[in-house]
Scaffold this active site. Structure first.
Site, PDB file in Angstrom:
ATOM      1  N   ARG A 162       0.973  -1.207   0.085  1.00  0.00           N
ATOM      2  CA  ARG A 162      -0.079   0.046  -0.100  1.00  0.00           C
ATOM      3  C   ARG A 162       1.018   1.446   0.028  1.00  0.00           C
ATOM      4  O   ARG A 162       0.618   2.281   0.575  1.00  0.00           O
ATOM      5  CB  ARG A 162      -0.937   0.062   0.940  1.00  0.00           C
ATOM      6  CG  ARG A 162      -2.000  -1.237   1.055  1.00  0.00           C
ATOM      7  CD  ARG A 162      -2.917  -0.911   0.064  1.00  0.00           C
ATOM      8  NE  ARG A 162      -3.988  -1.986   0.419  1.00  0.00           N
ATOM      9  CZ  ARG A 162      -3.965  -3.109  -0.249  1.00  0.00           C
ATOM     10  NH1 ARG A 162      -2.992  -3.568  -1.003  1.00  0.00           N
ATOM     11  NH2 ARG A 162      -4.986  -3.896  -0.232  1.00  0.00           N
ATOM     12  N   SER A 232     -11.098  -1.173   2.662  1.00  0.00           N
ATOM     13  CA  SER A 232     -10.266  -1.371   3.915  1.00  0.00           C
ATOM     14  C   SER A 232     -10.018   0.122   4.306  1.00  0.00           C
ATOM     15  O   SER A 232      -9.227   0.896   3.544  1.00  0.00           O
ATOM     16  CB  SER A 232      -8.889  -1.978   3.882  1.00  0.00           C
ATOM     17  OG  SER A 232      -9.084  -3.363   3.266  1.00  0.00           O
ATOM     18  N   GLU A 330      -5.574   3.359   5.789  1.00  0.00           N
ATOM     19  CA  GLU A 330      -5.175   3.293   4.453  1.00  0.00           C
ATOM     20  C   GLU A 330      -5.828   4.609   3.474  1.00  0.00           C
ATOM     21  O   GLU A 330      -5.093   4.994   2.596  1.00  0.00           O
ATOM     22  CB  GLU A 330      -5.512   1.924   3.954  1.00  0.00           C
ATOM     23  CG  GLU A 330      -5.306   1.817   2.248  1.00  0.00           C
ATOM     24  CD  GLU A 330      -6.151   1.053   1.575  1.00  0.00           C
ATOM     25  OE1 GLU A 330      -7.145   1.270   1.002  1.00  0.00           O
ATOM     26  OE2 GLU A 330      -5.883  -0.206   1.598  1.00  0.00           O
TER      27      GLU A 330
END
Ligand code: FAD
Ligand code: EPU
Length: 347
Positions: A162, A232, A330
């Protein structure tokens, strides 16, 4: 200009009611630079967006939102691979589908990830055992102040979990305009994750992997068209091997993912940690923890950005109290003047 005229509600998958001074569509690198220059001349902030599937608006945005809609897909081939040059404004999932229909495989594990192709390198999108860096050859960017274009090799993109250089050195003042992908002609299925393990590696086809990924995603993740969310909300945390061992001793069923490439850290499943705190369905204001996937925070009922922030803060606190692990968002947090530090906001 009044806020209602420039609503961002359809430009963020959380479906939050926020607005901007102006929303512009850029279909070329030149248009991106022109719009950026207009705002810079007026001393107002600029936000680039693809499809708004990884942003949380904390407030109305006091400037111009530029939607990247640079299109085009060019395919070429060498003896062993297909090369795709993809405009940053192409929809990612459509690219996955179209390439599969044309017999080009390698993207099927990344099916149904919302957003644009040009946003994919930013957090090195990943799902079901594959991350973008497996297929990414280069990323083209433009410097918005002077229009100078540059090609970054995959190594220069510094891809991680990520993570990439686009969150740091090339975050402000640059736009991604195209992505180059390399799909090997000899297909190697990746069947290491979830229900994909049930597929037979000797007979499986790319279409079967695509269908299985779509099915798993549809069964767990809320469709943003029905329920606002940004996938997420937190990253899966990386902890030291020592911390991981202690947690495993106390919670024998805790999912743990040892890292490859010499990284001694262990990845934990944030969804599992949140779930163990019995937070599924927990809500604050209009924001709630999704009932099927605890890592997803949803806009359950006309939530505000502040509702989501309050919920995220509470979830992070509860997980830390139980496991002594601090989750990091995130999702990118966007304040009135631009991106802001998400951890600071929910700390
Ligand atoms: P946006 O949200 O529009 O932008 C994200 C960030 O990139 C912002 O900071 C924005 O300013 C910046 N940006 C956008 N375009 C450009 C550009 N051209 N140049 C420079 N900066 C730019 N992600 C995964 O990795 N795996 C998943 O499995 C996954 N599943 C998801 C499921 C759901 C239901 C949802 C809603 C999201 C999911 N995500 C997943 C997150 C999201 O899909 C990805 O982060 C996606 O790449 C975001 O694309 P976007 O175009 O919507 O980006
Ligand atoms: N789990 C629970 N309860 C939950 C959620 C998960 O116990 O409520 C457990 C699962 O049973 C499993 C583990 O946690 O053992 C991991 O869950 P899952 O396979 O659903 O994946 P995830 O770690 O929650 C990550 C990505 C997703 C990606 C999937 C599939 C991150 C932050 N998220 O989720 O990406 O689609 O794996 O590869 O890495 C996104 O980034 O927005 C996203 C959706």
């Amino acid at each position: 200009m009044s806020c209602q005229q420039h609503s961002l509600k359809t430009w963020n998958t959380f479906s939050l009611e926020a607005c901007a001074n102006k929303i512009s569509m850029a279909e070329s690198a030149e248009a991106l630079c022109q719009f950026w220059q207009q705002s810079t001349d007026q001393n107002e902030p600029v936000l680039l967006l693809g499809e708004g599937s990884n942003v949380l608006f904390l407030d109305d945005f006091s400037g111009q939102v530029i939607i990247n809609r640079i299109k085009s897909i060019r395919v070429s081939e060498t003896t062993d691979a297909w090369s795709l040059h993809v405009g940053a404004g192409e929809n990612w999932h459509q690219l996955v589908e179209t390439s599969l229909e044309q017999g080009l495989s390698g993207l099927e594990n990344l099916a149904l990830i919302p957003g644009c192709a040009g946003s994919a390198p930013i957090q090195n999108i990943g799902a079901y055992g594959v991350e973008l860096d497996r297929v990414c050859e280069y990323v083209d960017i433009v410097s918005l102040a002077d229009g100078v274009q540059q090609r970054l090799t995959a190594a220069q993109c510094q891809f991680g979990y990520r993570d990439s250089i686009f969150k740091y050195q090339y975050r402000d003042g640059y736009a991604i305009i195209a992505v180059g992908l390399r799909l090997a002609k000899i297909w190697q299925p990746v069947l290491s994750y979830g229900d994909l393990r049930n597929l037979d590696p000797l007979t499986v086809t790319p279409r079967e992997v695509f269908n299985a990924v779509c099915q798993m995603r549809r069964s767990k993740l809320p469709d943003p068209k029905m329920t606002g969310n940004a996938g997420s909300f937190f990253k899966n945390p990386l902890v030291s091997a020592e911390v991981a061992a202690k947690l495993q001793a106390e919670y024998p069923h805790i999912p743990q993912y040892p890292q490859i490439n010499g990284d001694v850290n262990v990845k934990l499943a944030a969804g599992w940690l949140i779930d163990q705190c019995d937070l599924k369905g927990f809500h604050i204001g209009g924001a709630a923890v999704h009932a099927q996937q605890a890592l997803v925070l949803i806009n359950a009922n006309e939530a505000t950005g502040q509702d989501i922030v309050n919920l995220a803060r509470s979830v992070r606190q509860r997980v830390a109290e139980k496991f002594n692990v601090w989750l990091e968002p995130e999702v990118r947090f966007i304040a009135a003047q631009g991106e802001t530090d998400a951890v600071e906001v929910i700390a």
